[in-house]
Design a protein around this motif. Sequence first.
Motif, PDB file in Angstrom:
ATOM      1  N   GLY A  95     -24.510  -4.682  -7.176  1.00 29.50           N
ATOM      2  CA  GLY A  95     -23.428  -4.545  -6.207  1.00 29.50           C
ATOM      3  C   GLY A  95     -23.786  -3.683  -5.009  1.00 29.50           C
ATOM      4  O   GLY A  95     -22.984  -3.498  -4.111  1.00 29.50           O
ATOM      5  N   GLN A  96     -25.015  -3.128  -4.996  1.00 31.40           N
ATOM      6  CA  GLN A  96     -25.431  -2.266  -3.889  1.00 31.40           C
ATOM      7  C   GLN A  96     -26.409  -2.956  -2.939  1.00 31.40           C
ATOM      8  O   GLN A  96     -26.653  -2.479  -1.846  1.00 31.40           O
ATOM      9  N   SER A  98     -27.692  -6.705  -1.242  1.00 31.95           N
ATOM     10  CA  SER A  98     -27.280  -8.105  -1.124  1.00 31.95           C
ATOM     11  C   SER A  98     -28.500  -8.993  -1.335  1.00 31.95           C
ATOM     12  O   SER A  98     -29.477  -8.935  -0.606  1.00 31.95           O
ATOM     13  N   LEU A 120     -17.775 -11.040  -1.237  1.00 28.30           N
ATOM     14  CA  LEU A 120     -16.663 -10.199  -0.781  1.00 28.30           C
ATOM     15  C   LEU A 120     -15.513 -10.267  -1.766  1.00 28.30           C
ATOM     16  O   LEU A 120     -14.856  -9.263  -2.069  1.00 28.30           O
ATOM     17  N   GLU A 123     -16.091  -8.263  -4.683  1.00 26.90           N
ATOM     18  CA  GLU A 123     -15.936  -6.863  -4.320  1.00 26.90           C
ATOM     19  C   GLU A 123     -14.467  -6.454  -4.267  1.00 26.90           C
ATOM     20  O   GLU A 123     -14.151  -5.268  -4.336  1.00 26.90           O
ATOM     21  N   PHE A 170     -21.971  -9.777   2.704  1.00 24.64           N
ATOM     22  CA  PHE A 170     -21.963  -8.725   1.692  1.00 24.64           C
ATOM     23  C   PHE A 170     -22.753  -7.566   2.279  1.00 24.64           C
ATOM     24  O   PHE A 170     -23.944  -7.431   2.048  1.00 24.64           O
ATOM     25  N   ARG A 172     -24.583  -4.658   2.773  1.00 22.61           N
ATOM     26  CA  ARG A 172     -25.207  -3.596   2.000  1.00 22.61           C
ATOM     27  C   ARG A 172     -26.415  -3.077   2.769  1.00 22.61           C
ATOM     28  O   ARG A 172     -26.929  -3.761   3.662  1.00 22.61           O
TER      29      ARG A 172
ATOM     30  N   PHE B 177     -23.915  -9.213  -7.236  1.00 16.28           N
ATOM     31  CA  PHE B 177     -22.774  -8.893  -6.365  1.00 16.28           C
ATOM     32  C   PHE B 177     -21.853  -7.873  -7.028  1.00 16.28           C
ATOM     33  O   PHE B 177     -20.855  -7.463  -6.442  1.00 16.28           O
ATOM     34  N   GLY B 178     -22.162  -7.534  -8.273  1.00 15.33           N
ATOM     35  CA  GLY B 178     -21.336  -6.563  -8.987  1.00 15.33           C
ATOM     36  C   GLY B 178     -20.185  -7.197  -9.744  1.00 15.33           C
ATOM     37  O   GLY B 178     -19.191  -6.540 -10.022  1.00 15.33           O
TER      38      GLY B 178
END
Lengths: 285, 272
Positions: A95-96, A98, A120, A123, A170, A172, B177-178
């Motif tokens: 998640g940190q 892209s 997105l 997120e 995204f 990052r 993407f988490g």
Amino acid sequence: MQAGLQTKETGPVGSLEDAAEPLLELRAVTKTFGEVTALARLDATIARGEFVTVVGPSGCGKSTLFNIVAGLEEPDTGGVLRFEGRSCHAADLLGQVSFMPQRDLLLPWRNVVDNAILALEVEGVPRQQARAQALRMLPEFGLAGFENQYPHQLSGGMRQRVALMRTFLFERGLMLLDEPFGALDALTRAMMQRWLLDVWQKYRRTILFITHDVDEAIFLGDRVLVMTARPGSVKLEQVVDLPRPRRPEIVTAPEFIRLKRILLEAIEEESIKSFQSATVREQTS
Amino acid sequence: MSIDSAALSLSSRGAAGRPAPWHDWMRKAVRLLLGLVIAAVVWEGAVVLFGIKPHYLPRLSAILAAIAATPQAYVDGFLRTLAETLIGFVAGGAFGVLIGIAFFRLRALREMAFPIFVVSQTIPVIAFGALVVLWFGNTLLAKAVIAFYLTFFPVTVNTLLGLETVDPRQVAMMRSFGASRRQLLLRLQLPTALPQIFVALRLASSLSLVGAIVGEWFGDTTGLGVLLLQAMYTENVVAIWGALLASALLGTGFYACVAAAERRLVFWSAEQ
């Protein structure tokens, strides 16, 4: 701690201190899968705003390196991984960063806009807001008017641009591109390379870009890392000081040719090694 | 030539290759109707021409006349059986998908429970039906439970199969993407499994009707199965054919609805 705070206060405008501290730092990173050592004591740093390309013989552990930086795979203990000045586990990078994989991996049930906003959405950005943001970006990615098309209605180049847009949206610190143009034909690929440089210069993201193609590595990168045959580490780090913006005809410039010769030589050596070790394995098994 | 114009010319070529959907739909409907009319004429004509005894095959017109004489019994039977079928189908479909997901997530559960599921399916539906009637009596619910029993298993199996076809690279991308497990399931895994799930739902639509009709044979007063059974006991061949036609209409209509839902929801898999 004190130093970290100071960098924050200087803000996003790239000050000297900012540039001095690498965004990502790998020290003596090793990764083994059972008997096989994919990476052995690999060192690499990437500065903010830099475009770094990675080339190497097939099976040199490039994908393992990417999976670690994307947070998908944990390196063996002993190595150091630092992101934005802090030591971290690979899992912390989920998640940190892209990440754009080799294939576009678009979801066939989502249209262009909804594919682009996938990260997105994950997120937690509200869908309407994310869509509005994506719609503004469409023209730049050559996708204006295609927002409601589905992946099966698009050409390979367009699908790849949707995937890139997903990666760009995204936002990052670091973008990871794993042979994003590998599946495209030569003409489309050349067009996409120039386009990527334009977009990169506008948004000033930090990019780590894997490729098989030496021309591509030189044409795009500020710096090229050549990886050794398995177990992978960095064999050669070559700064590319060609002026930007780079024109397509730069590939025939003497300086370009000189760099290409150096890199090809290094890769050739490693390719022979990995070929030989493969033959040895075949004979012994 | 810019990237845009190249892409535009490509997509317009694709659009020109396809005929207008409305026109296409009309032509299909007309052909279907024509096929039905021809079949009806052949039926009627063959019975008259070869002098087939009504005991073996009555004339189509005689069957339709019999239905028209007592329409209420057929309408009531149709609606009752439809209700049983629908409840069993919806419950079986939902349960099948949920259990499929649970089996996908929890390997231990799958290894424990999946064999029991398989065994449950080897019990003949008639034997199981007797038990259900003992539990629920001659109620609508009893029929729905038998429809459910025939429905959930194929849906479970196909949900599991569908979930397992998910591209691990797509999972890796979503994770990078988490994405949480829930987001993975809802945004990637379930949509990927949807085409497989619909294959099972189409099958389940026919099976749930079989379950409902068999359920009615254990005793009831309304339903297409009841009409069939009564006609059989009185050796009323015309009535048997009447109930058959009504069941065929229900089965085909239901299947068509499920298939239409599939075309709407899984629009991408046919075109790839």
